[in-house]
Design an enzyme around this catalytic site. Sequence first.
Site, short mmCIF file in Angstrom:
data_model
loop_
_atom_site.label_atom_id
_atom_site.label_comp_id
_atom_site.label_asym_id
_atom_site.label_seq_id
_atom_site.Cartn_x
_atom_site.Cartn_y
_atom_site.Cartn_z
N HIS A 1 0.84 -1.20 0.00
CA HIS A 1 0.00 0.00 0.00
C HIS A 1 0.88 1.26 0.00
O HIS A 1 0.94 2.01 0.98
CB HIS A 1 -0.89 -0.03 1.24
CG HIS A 1 -2.09 0.85 1.20
ND1 HIS A 1 -2.01 2.19 0.86
CD2 HIS A 1 -3.39 0.61 1.45
CE1 HIS A 1 -3.22 2.72 0.93
NE2 HIS A 1 -4.08 1.78 1.28
N GLU B 1 -0.38 1.13 -5.65
CA GLU B 1 -0.28 -0.04 -4.79
C GLU B 1 -0.25 -1.32 -5.61
O GLU B 1 -1.25 -1.72 -6.22
CB GLU B 1 -1.48 -0.06 -3.83
CG GLU B 1 -1.72 1.28 -3.14
CD GLU B 1 -3.07 1.35 -2.43
OE1 GLU B 1 -3.58 0.29 -2.01
OE2 GLU B 1 -3.61 2.46 -2.32
#
Length: 317
Positions: free
Chosen positions: A183, A290
């Site tokens: 992330h 991500e």
Amino acid sequence: MVDRPNKPSALVSTPGLPPQAQVTISHNNSRVSAVLPTGDSIEVLLHGATVISWKDSSGEERLWLSEASALDGSKAVRGGIPLVFPVFGTAPDHPAVGQLPQHGFARITRWEFLGKSTSEAASDSVKLDFGLSSENLDDKLRSQWNYKFGIIYSVTLERNSLSTSLVITNEGDEPFEFQTLMHTYLRVKDITSLQINNLENSPYVDKVDNLTSKTQDGPVTITSETDRVYTPAGGPKVPIVVADASGQAVYSVVRDTLDDVVIWNPHEAKANSIGDFAPKDGWRNMICVEAGAVKGWQRLEAGDAFEGAQVITPGPL
């Protein structure tokens, strides 16, 4: 050994070897930092094995970290590179992970620092390894996801790149399914003047628009809250490029095995509603690109392993 204050320099250091990366453990054994001879550096929080800082040789910070993010292990970090495993978001309709917290447990569990590795031939590189297994989980998490697993997470800092890779192994006797994602919060000067290239003609799910399936037309620009799960048409080897208004690459992200890319920016209204997002106008200075495997589920049979990685190369900010 006899102390020799005037000993020859040859006894102090081995001649011919270049300077090596310096690795330190600090903050009451909760953080690992590495600095290359070039000045490039990283800092990794053992809580979640979260990379919370990546600076280039000029000292420019490359990751965005919320000023209100908890760094004491009390909750997941807002910013840097949190790790998602074994579920992306929540999946109440998937019994195996239905009781887990959002984005699973990897980002909220303390990892073990397994050590560093460097090459004598390449003084401008260092690899830090971190480990997580079933034994690291508390009783509650183990009851919610009772599979035996092991993960090795490697963070490699080079003079002009940052690489992160995961090896997930099923160490039990029964198969399990999972999702995983890195992330990554990238720091930018002004999101409104940037575009994201090489996602053209790629299918995506628009999480802001009721999970509607769409196809990307042209470069991605951020004009409102954006939360999309792409499967890039060019495959993992084609870099996802964050570029400025002149077309100059600010970041290039290449993936290995990780077929999906999430693009996220909360924009003004969403940022104001997130308690640990600070400053509130910080959405202007970040973009999440991500790399992950989150569309559907990865299945690991007993004894099998899954490997995934990304390489981020920066350009001028």
